[in-house]
Design an enzyme around this catalytic site. Structure first.
Site, PDB file in Angstrom:
ATOM      1  N   GLU A 180       0.821  -1.214   0.000  1.00 28.13           N
ATOM      2  CA  GLU A 180       0.000   0.000   0.000  1.00 28.13           C
ATOM      3  C   GLU A 180       0.856   1.266   0.000  1.00 28.13           C
ATOM      4  OE1 GLU A 180      -2.609  -0.364   3.385  1.00 28.13           O
ATOM      5  OE2 GLU A 180      -3.977  -1.661   2.296  1.00 28.13           O
ATOM      6  N   GLU A 377      -5.275  -7.976  -0.939  1.00 28.21           N
ATOM      7  CA  GLU A 377      -5.950  -8.049   0.367  1.00 28.21           C
ATOM      8  C   GLU A 377      -7.426  -7.759   0.192  1.00 28.21           C
ATOM      9  OE1 GLU A 377      -4.375  -5.507   3.494  1.00 28.21           O
ATOM     10  OE2 GLU A 377      -2.329  -5.959   2.838  1.00 28.21           O
TER      11      GLU A 377
HETATM   12  C1  BG6 Z   1      -4.151  -2.963   5.116  1.00 29.81           C
HETATM   13  C2  BG6 Z   1      -2.792  -3.399   5.555  1.00 29.81           C
HETATM   14  O1  BG6 Z   1      -4.172  -1.585   5.146  1.00 29.81           O
HETATM   15  O2  BG6 Z   1      -5.245  -3.255   5.899  1.00 29.81           O
HETATM   16  C3  BG6 Z   1      -2.790  -4.535   6.555  1.00 29.81           C
HETATM   17  O3  BG6 Z   1      -1.969  -3.726   4.455  1.00 29.81           O
HETATM   18  C4  BG6 Z   1      -3.905  -4.318   7.547  1.00 29.81           C
HETATM   19  O4  BG6 Z   1      -1.515  -4.593   7.143  1.00 29.81           O
HETATM   20  C5  BG6 Z   1      -5.219  -4.345   6.808  1.00 29.81           C
HETATM   21  O5  BG6 Z   1      -3.900  -5.207   8.616  1.00 29.81           O
HETATM   22  C6  BG6 Z   1      -6.441  -4.233   7.687  1.00 29.81           C
HETATM   23  O6  BG6 Z   1      -6.341  -3.120   8.505  1.00 29.81           O
HETATM   24  P1  BG6 Z   1      -6.534  -3.211  10.083  1.00 29.81           P
HETATM   25  O7  BG6 Z   1      -6.237  -1.878  10.573  1.00 29.81           O
HETATM   26  O8  BG6 Z   1      -7.928  -3.622  10.305  1.00 29.81           O
HETATM   27  O9  BG6 Z   1      -5.545  -4.238  10.541  1.00 29.81           O
END
Ligand code: BG6
Length: 479
Positions: A180, A377
């Site tokens: 990201e 993701e």
């Molecule tokens: C993304 C990241 O922004 O979102 C991850 O690459 C992160 O590392 C994921 O865990 C979910 O966000 P959060 O804050 O719910 O863990």
């Protein structure tokens, strides 16, 4: 019938600093995550002022043990392979491999952990996608040179990346240079190891760090391909789909402006030069970047694929009265002026759930770059309840994934070339934004709470069996 091509990559993604724990083991030094408490104990302030936070002693640091992946990885890989994963996206902790600056040789004890893990994952039938830097610029760089503000990081990064490329030349085919990368504008510590506390011009510093990372990313593409021409090396952004609140042209213009903040990064990484709108933005803000001779040439080497994470969408307006209804909790809105979307519901943490936005984002990115895309993701952070007999009935997570996978299939039907899909957090781990364990994403439940209590025992959730079925049918059976 499946909408997914043969050989489609199905799996999940984790990051070293949210999964491994063992934060000082085998020679590792600290990552930014290791100096942060959870949200209830000052995480936001610590993120904004990391050098100050470093000198402060908090009662509890969630990442120090995390879910102890460093000692549970064998069991975890078997559980992931049990779902039929043919790809596992993971990151490698920079401060495990180069725990100090200016080291000539990497830390062999740190590499040994990844050697074993990657070997075993391959044995279990999984391809590996390595994120070289997942929010993990070492703390030594934060302290010594304000992270990526200093271009010395380009060489440090290439030393790290080159070590991994050579070491895993025959085991790893897929790489992402930075997780990201656009998030460095919103999470400067995670994204670029920056402390902007006394910075008179934080915007300039962030764009300088961005430039340095973009050069490092392009040079890593060149270096990686020289080591193994078959490597597939990709870019990644946090993919946010933004809608205009109204048909008022000002709202539409505001969406375009907001999207360009993120597109700036893959525009450089996938097209090989600074877009004109970015040059204008810098001029308008009186930002003169330190661009060394050779940088512009280096940027010409572009990525093989474009990847993104996808969680949420936002709605943007210029109308101050409507802005008053800003959804402060939403992922998309916390980085822009986004407001509520009356057509969509949200997660327990206020992140708007918008499966169609995934299809839109896939189409947008493919149209824009004409390069294969990868969904690095996607997932739902939710409060799970474990029953006395060790079950988690997470039908809400199944619903979430069903809707997103359906839209992903439709985007592929639209003509998008998509290489694969790695869900976020196939196993519960520490949340980046909150430091909580209770914000669970996994198909696998981990017995650990927000205060670090628990056995770290693993339990499969209902969604585990569901995703297994989806993978076995190559996305045809999502019922
Ligand atoms: C993304 C990241 O922004 O979102 C991850 O690459 C992160 O590392 C994921 O865990 C979910 O966000 P959060 O804050 O719910 O863990």
């Amino acid at each position: 019938m499946s909408n997914f091509p043969d050989g489609f990559l199905w799996g999940g993604a984790t990051a070293a600093n949210q999964y491994e724990g063992a934060y000082l083991e085998d020679g590792k030094t600290m990552s930014p995550m290791d100096i942060l408490p959870d949200l209830a104990h000052g995480r936001k302030e610590a993120l904004d002022h990391p050098i100050h936070a470093l000198g402060h002693l908090y009662d509890f640091y969630p990442s120090h043990t995390s879910i102890d992946g460093y000692h549970h990885w064998k069991e975890d890989l078997e559980l992931l392979a049990g779902m039929g994963f043919n790809i596992y996206r993971m990151s490698i902790s920079w401060s495990r491999i180069f725990p100090r600056p200016d080291m000539d040789q990497p830390n062999e004890a740190g590499l040994a952990y990844y050697d074993e893990l990657i070997r075993r994952a391959r044995e279990l039938g999984m391809q590996i996608l390595v994120t070289i830097n997942h929010f993990d610029t070492p703390m030594w760089a934060v302290k010594r040179n304000n992270g990526w503000a200093d271009r010395c990081m380009i060489d440090e990064y290439l030393k790290f990346a080159g070590t991994l490329f050579k070491r895993y030349k025959n085991q790893v085919r897929y790489w992402i240079t930075f997780n990201e990368i656009n998030m460095l504008l919103h999470y400067p510590l995670f994204g670029a190891g920056l402390d902007l506390t006394n910075d008179p011009n934080p915007t300039r510093t962030k764009y300088q760090a961005a430039h340095n990372q973009l050069v490092a990313s392009a040079k890593a593409v060149t270096l990686g391909h020289s080591i193994n021409p078959r490597f597939m090396i990709g870019s990644m952004i946090a993919g946010i789909c933004n809608y205009a609140y109204s048909s008022c042209p000002d709202d539409v213009l505001a969406v375009q402006r907001t999207m360009r903040e993120s597109y700036f990064f893959p525009d450089v990484q996938a097209r090989g030069s600074y877009p004109l709108y970015a040059q204008r933005f810098l001029e308008k803000n009186n930002i003169c970047l330190d661009i060394a001779e050779g940088d512009i040439d280096a940027l010409r080497d572009t990525v093989d694929f474009v990847s993104f994470s996808y969680y949420s969408s936002g709605v943007i307006t210029c109308d101050p009265r409507i802005k008053a209804h800003k959804t402060s909790a939403n992922f998309a809105s916390s980085f822009s002026d986004a407001v509520d979307n009356p057509y969509l519901s949200a997660s327990d943490w206020g992140w708007v759930i918008d499966p169609v936005g995934l299809r839109i984002t896939m189409n947008e990115l493919y149209d824009r770059y004409n390069k294969p895309i990868f969904i690095a993701e996607n997932g739902l952070g939710a409060k799970d309840i474990i029953t006395d007999d060790g079950k988690v009935h997470d039908s809400y997570r199944i619903d979430y994934y069903r809707d997103h996978i359906e839209q992903m299939g439709l985007a592929i039907q639209d003509g998008v070339e998509c290489l694969g899909y790695t869900t976020w957090g196939p196993i519960d781990l520490i949340s980046v934004s909150t430091g909580q364990m209770s914000k669970r994403y996994g198909f696998i439940y981990v017995d650990r709470d927000d205060n670090g209590n628990g056995t770290n025992e693993r339990f499969i959730k209902d969604s585990y069996l569901w995703y297994k079925k989806v993978i076995a049918s190559n996305g045809a059976d999502i019922a």
